[in-house]
Write a protein that holds these residues in place. Sequence first.
Motif, PDB file in Angstrom:
ATOM      1  N   ALA A  16       0.823  -1.211   0.000  1.00 18.04           N
ATOM      2  CA  ALA A  16       0.000   0.000   0.000  1.00 18.04           C
ATOM      3  C   ALA A  16       0.857   1.262   0.000  1.00 18.04           C
ATOM      4  N   ASP A  17       2.142   1.131   0.347  1.00 16.29           N
ATOM      5  CA  ASP A  17       3.044   2.279   0.395  1.00 16.29           C
ATOM      6  C   ASP A  17       3.612   2.656  -0.965  1.00 16.29           C
ATOM      7  N   ASP A  18       3.389   1.823  -2.002  1.00 18.79           N
ATOM      8  CA  ASP A  18       3.889   2.157  -3.336  1.00 18.79           C
ATOM      9  C   ASP A  18       3.341   3.514  -3.758  1.00 18.79           C
ATOM     10  N   GLN A  19       4.207   4.350  -4.288  1.00 20.87           N
ATOM     11  CA  GLN A  19       3.822   5.700  -4.677  1.00 20.87           C
ATOM     12  C   GLN A  19       3.200   5.700  -6.074  1.00 20.87           C
ATOM     13  N   PRO A  20       2.127   6.468  -6.280  1.00 21.58           N
ATOM     14  CA  PRO A  20       1.565   6.576  -7.626  1.00 21.58           C
ATOM     15  C   PRO A  20       2.552   7.286  -8.543  1.00 21.58           C
ATOM     16  N   GLY A  21       2.482   7.002  -9.788  1.00 26.66           N
ATOM     17  CA  GLY A  21       3.356   7.594 -10.798  1.00 26.66           C
ATOM     18  C   GLY A  21       2.995   7.005 -12.132  1.00 26.66           C
ATOM     19  N   PHE A  22       3.989   6.526 -12.857  1.00 27.27           N
ATOM     20  CA  PHE A  22       3.728   5.869 -14.127  1.00 27.27           C
ATOM     21  C   PHE A  22       3.063   4.531 -13.875  1.00 27.27           C
ATOM     22  N   LEU A  23       2.072   4.215 -14.690  1.00 25.21           N
ATOM     23  CA  LEU A  23       1.398   2.930 -14.603  1.00 25.21           C
ATOM     24  C   LEU A  23       2.246   1.885 -15.309  1.00 25.21           C
ATOM     25  N   VAL A  24       2.602   0.822 -14.595  1.00 24.21           N
ATOM     26  CA  VAL A  24       3.375  -0.283 -15.162  1.00 24.21           C
ATOM     27  C   VAL A  24       2.498  -1.529 -15.057  1.00 24.21           C
ATOM     28  N   PRO A  25       1.752  -1.827 -16.128  1.00 30.64           N
ATOM     29  CA  PRO A  25       0.793  -2.938 -16.061  1.00 30.64           C
ATOM     30  C   PRO A  25       1.481  -4.272 -15.822  1.00 30.64           C
ATOM     31  N   ASN A  26       0.865  -5.082 -14.966  1.00 29.14           N
ATOM     32  CA  ASN A  26       1.361  -6.430 -14.737  1.00 29.14           C
ATOM     33  C   ASN A  26       0.216  -7.441 -14.709  1.00 29.14           C
ATOM     34  N   ALA A  27      -0.962  -7.004 -15.131  1.00 32.91           N
ATOM     35  CA  ALA A  27      -2.114  -7.910 -15.234  1.00 32.91           C
ATOM     36  C   ALA A  27      -3.082  -7.352 -16.276  1.00 32.91           C
ATOM     37  N   ILE A  28      -3.683  -8.263 -17.033  1.00 28.41           N
ATOM     38  CA  ILE A  28      -4.682  -7.903 -18.045  1.00 28.41           C
ATOM     39  C   ILE A  28      -5.891  -8.801 -17.842  1.00 28.41           C
ATOM     40  N   ARG A  29      -7.068  -8.207 -17.873  1.00 25.14           N
ATOM     41  CA  ARG A  29      -8.316  -8.979 -17.855  1.00 25.14           C
ATOM     42  C   ARG A  29      -9.114  -8.641 -19.108  1.00 25.14           C
ATOM     43  N   ILE A  30      -9.685  -9.676 -19.713  1.00 24.75           N
ATOM     44  CA  ILE A  30     -10.598  -9.499 -20.835  1.00 24.75           C
ATOM     45  C   ILE A  30     -11.932 -10.084 -20.400  1.00 24.75           C
ATOM     46  N   ASN A  31     -12.958  -9.242 -20.400  1.00 22.61           N
ATOM     47  CA  ASN A  31     -14.289  -9.641 -19.927  1.00 22.61           C
ATOM     48  C   ASN A  31     -14.219 -10.291 -18.548  1.00 22.61           C
ATOM     49  N   GLY A  32     -13.376  -9.723 -17.682  1.00 23.23           N
ATOM     50  CA  GLY A  32     -13.282 -10.171 -16.298  1.00 23.23           C
ATOM     51  C   GLY A  32     -12.383 -11.372 -16.062  1.00 23.23           C
ATOM     52  N   VAL A  33     -11.789 -11.918 -17.125  1.00 21.57           N
ATOM     53  CA  VAL A  33     -10.942 -13.101 -16.993  1.00 21.57           C
ATOM     54  C   VAL A  33      -9.486 -12.688 -17.201  1.00 21.57           C
ATOM     55  N   GLU A  34      -8.637 -12.988 -16.202  1.00 22.16           N
ATOM     56  CA  GLU A  34      -7.224 -12.643 -16.338  1.00 22.16           C
ATOM     57  C   GLU A  34      -6.580 -13.536 -17.384  1.00 22.16           C
ATOM     58  N   VAL A  35      -5.795 -12.923 -18.270  1.00 20.12           N
ATOM     59  CA  VAL A  35      -5.127 -13.655 -19.343  1.00 20.12           C
ATOM     60  C   VAL A  35      -3.618 -13.530 -19.180  1.00 20.12           C
ATOM     61  N   ALA A  36      -2.899 -14.534 -19.683  1.00 18.10           N
ATOM     62  CA  ALA A  36      -1.437 -14.553 -19.589  1.00 18.10           C
ATOM     63  C   ALA A  36      -0.839 -13.702 -20.705  1.00 18.10           C
ATOM     64  N   VAL A  37       0.050 -12.797 -20.326  1.00 25.17           N
ATOM     65  CA  VAL A  37       0.703 -11.888 -21.262  1.00 25.17           C
ATOM     66  C   VAL A  37       2.214 -12.042 -21.088  1.00 25.17           C
ATOM     67  N   PRO A  38       2.974 -12.162 -22.196  1.00 24.42           N
ATOM     68  CA  PRO A  38       4.435 -12.245 -22.061  1.00 24.42           C
ATOM     69  C   PRO A  38       4.987 -11.018 -21.340  1.00 24.42           C
ATOM     70  N   ALA A  39       6.049 -11.205 -20.575  1.00 18.32           N
ATOM     71  CA  ALA A  39       6.629 -10.115 -19.783  1.00 18.32           C
ATOM     72  C   ALA A  39       7.089  -8.946 -20.640  1.00 18.32           C
ATOM     73  N   ASP A  40       7.551  -9.221 -21.865  1.00 21.26           N
ATOM     74  CA  ASP A  40       8.062  -8.154 -22.721  1.00 21.26           C
ATOM     75  C   ASP A  40       7.044  -7.664 -23.749  1.00 21.26           C
ATOM     76  N   ALA A  41       5.779  -8.039 -23.596  1.00 23.02           N
ATOM     77  CA  ALA A  41       4.750  -7.671 -24.568  1.00 23.02           C
ATOM     78  C   ALA A  41       4.390  -6.193 -24.460  1.00 23.02           C
ATOM     79  N   ASN A  42       4.107  -5.599 -25.607  1.00 21.63           N
ATOM     80  CA  ASN A  42       3.640  -4.210 -25.641  1.00 21.63           C
ATOM     81  C   ASN A  42       2.124  -4.191 -25.598  1.00 21.63           C
ATOM     82  N   ILE A  43       1.581  -3.228 -24.892  1.00 18.68           N
ATOM     83  CA  ILE A  43       0.141  -2.981 -24.874  1.00 18.68           C
ATOM     84  C   ILE A  43      -0.054  -1.650 -25.573  1.00 18.68           C
ATOM     85  N   GLN A  44      -0.823  -1.654 -26.654  1.00 22.88           N
ATOM     86  CA  GLN A  44      -1.013  -0.422 -27.406  1.00 22.88           C
ATOM     87  C   GLN A  44      -2.484  -0.045 -27.404  1.00 22.88           C
TER      88      GLN A  44
END
Length: 73
Positions: A16-44
């Motif tokens: 909870a102490d993490d400071q807000p700043g740049f968003l660094v996504p580490n999870a993706i959900r599609i229609n409420g279901v978490e999907v596996a994304v490669p660590a080096d994948a780009n989200i555009q």
Amino acid sequence: MFQGADIEIIERRTTADDQPGFLVPNAIRINGVEVAVPADANIQIHEITNGDIVTVTLTLFARSISIRHEVSA
């Protein structure tokens, strides 16, 4: 009838102490279901304008892929 997908791009913070700043996504959900994304994948998220729909390009790991014909009932 077709409808768009609900895409959630999430940054899970480790404490909870993490400071807000740049968003660094580490999870993706599609229609409420978490999907596996490669660590080096780009989200555009493509340019959003008043006359356009929102489009997103993701690279995902697929569990299975089905390419086939289908007849409408």
